[in-house]
Design an enzyme around this catalytic site. Structure first.
Site, PDB file in Angstrom:
ATOM      1  N   HIS A  14      -0.088  -5.646  13.574  1.00 44.83           N
ATOM      2  CA  HIS A  14      -0.686  -6.527  14.577  1.00 44.83           C
ATOM      3  C   HIS A  14      -2.180  -6.654  14.321  1.00 44.83           C
ATOM      4  CE1 HIS A  14      -1.895  -3.249  17.790  1.00 44.83           C
ATOM      5  NE2 HIS A  14      -2.269  -2.912  16.579  1.00 44.83           N
ATOM      6  N   CYS A  33      -9.548  -2.858  15.035  1.00 44.36           N
ATOM      7  CA  CYS A  33      -8.273  -3.528  15.338  1.00 44.36           C
ATOM      8  C   CYS A  33      -8.396  -5.037  15.212  1.00 44.36           C
ATOM      9  CB  CYS A  33      -7.799  -3.174  16.754  1.00 44.36           C
ATOM     10  SG  CYS A  33      -7.560  -1.421  16.980  1.00 44.36           S
ATOM     11  N   HIS A  39      -3.235  -4.735  10.825  1.00 46.49           N
ATOM     12  CA  HIS A  39      -2.907  -3.366  10.397  1.00 46.49           C
ATOM     13  C   HIS A  39      -1.610  -3.008  11.113  1.00 46.49           C
ATOM     14  CE1 HIS A  39      -4.934  -3.031  14.229  1.00 46.49           C
ATOM     15  NE2 HIS A  39      -4.234  -1.915  14.414  1.00 46.49           N
ATOM     16  N   HIS A  41       1.396   0.088  12.769  1.00 46.09           N
ATOM     17  CA  HIS A  41       1.670   1.388  13.392  1.00 46.09           C
ATOM     18  C   HIS A  41       3.161   1.705  13.288  1.00 46.09           C
ATOM     19  CE1 HIS A  41      -2.290   1.565  15.274  1.00 46.09           C
ATOM     20  NE2 HIS A  41      -2.126   0.319  15.703  1.00 46.09           N
ATOM     21  N   ASP A  79      10.915  -4.676  14.651  1.00 46.64           N
ATOM     22  CA  ASP A  79      10.764  -3.717  13.545  1.00 46.64           C
ATOM     23  C   ASP A  79      10.431  -4.430  12.232  1.00 46.64           C
ATOM     24  OD1 ASP A  79      10.772  -1.225  12.291  1.00 46.64           O
ATOM     25  OD2 ASP A  79      12.853  -1.497  11.663  1.00 46.64           O
ATOM     26  N   HIS A  80       9.395  -3.934  11.570  1.00 45.34           N
ATOM     27  CA  HIS A  80       8.915  -4.504  10.309  1.00 45.34           C
ATOM     28  C   HIS A  80       8.534  -5.977  10.455  1.00 45.34           C
ATOM     29  CE1 HIS A  80      10.319  -0.710   8.770  1.00 45.34           C
ATOM     30  NE2 HIS A  80       9.644  -0.938   7.672  1.00 45.34           N
ATOM     31  N   GLU A 130       1.611   4.160  20.530  1.00 46.40           N
ATOM     32  CA  GLU A 130       1.100   3.369  19.408  1.00 46.40           C
ATOM     33  C   GLU A 130       0.747   4.303  18.259  1.00 46.40           C
ATOM     34  OE1 GLU A 130      -1.462  -0.440  19.780  1.00 46.40           O
ATOM     35  OE2 GLU A 130      -2.856   1.227  19.508  1.00 46.40           O
TER      36      GLU A 130
END
Lengths: 142, 141
Positions: A14, A33, A39, A41, A79-80, A130
């Site tokens: 994100h 951020c 980047h 998580h 996811d991903h 996070e």
């Protein structure tokens, strides 16, 4: 009445950037951020569910239903993925952990009654980790 | 003020109800219905609610709490096959939900005449699944 909590994991990228702030304001507000390429998580999601135990099965929640709902509504879509680009809810909403928790609860809540017939179990709270040190909780009882 | 102590035990169990068909057991409990059983490293968190004693600064004597947890939980449960060796799980399916309630039942009598009360029992079956129980009156609404 017991509360059962299940933990899930998903990895996503994100970028925290508000369309309503200037470049400089964004950099000051979100710091690293806000770096332009984003980047990621390894998110941990905890879903807490509350209900009475069934006398015969000893279960308060059918975990297969819960797992399927979370998989379909959260893990599959997130996811991903790049949250900003791949998830319509974050087109104009900054994908902070706070907003992510609200989106996850909305997604689960929208299909809760369809997935679980009857008044129980209820969705009690959502926690998003996070990182190990950054945790957001959205609860009905807080 | 809440104070929590953790204990661990390793045990095997099988989740199946003999009154259900094989299909229903498999559907409800999945792989946990395997009749020969499987095991977990259970982690139990026991939380007491009370005020620190003005003289000792303690809500409860943790040595005593450890003794109670060892006697009521670790000794009877550790390295046992719950269905075969630990009543009531010869009759009651040892789901995480039922384990939390049973551990509460074993602990509650120890804290009835104390200045502290038993606030909650949390049982982790795995890192990714845990159950909280806070007695029959909690969450009754």
């Amino acid at each position: 009445m017991v509360r059962l909590t299940r933990r899930y994991r998903f990895a996503a990228s994100h970028r925290l950037h508000s369309n309503h702030l200037s470049e400089r304001e964004n950099r000051e507000m979100y710091g690293k951020c806000n770096y332009p390429y984003g980047h990621g998580h390894d998110y941990v999601l905890e879903v807490a569910v509350r209900g009475p135990r069934d006398a015969e099965s000893g279960l308060a929640v059918d975990q297969r239903i819960l797992d399927r709902l979370v998989s379909e509504e959260v893990l599959g879509p997130l996811d991903h993925k790049n949250l900003n680009l791949d998830v319509p809810a974050f087109q104009d909403v900054v994908p902070t952990a706070e907003n992510l928790a609200a989106e996850v609860r909305r997604r689960l809540g929208d299909r809760w009654r369809e997935a679980f017939a009857g008044p129980w179990p209820v969705l009690e709270s959502i926690r998003i980790f996070e990182t190990k040190r950054n945790i957001v909780e959205l609860s009905n009882t807080l | 003020m809440l104070i929590t102590r953790r204990v661990e035990f390793s045990a095997s169990h099988v989740c199946r109800n003999p009154q259900f068909s094989e299909e229903r057991n498999r559907a409800l409990y999945g792989a946990a219905a395997n009749p020969r059983g499987h095991g977990h490293n259970y982690l139990v968190e026991v939380t007491l609610d009370g005020a620190p004693d003005p003289l000792t600064g303690m809500v409860y004597d943790l040595k005593r709490l450890k003794e109670v947890l060892t006697r009521e939980v670790v000794e009877p449960f550790d390295h046992r096959f719950l269905n075969h060796e630990v009543p009531p799980f010869d009759r009651v399916v040892p789901t995480t939900e039922n384990l939390a309630v049973e551990i509460w039942r074993r602990l509650a009598p120890h804290f009835q005449d104390e200045k502290v009360s038993l606030y909650g029992v949390r049982v982790y079956e795995t890192e990714d699944l845990y159950v909280d129980y806070r007695g029959e009156t909690a969450w009754s609404a």
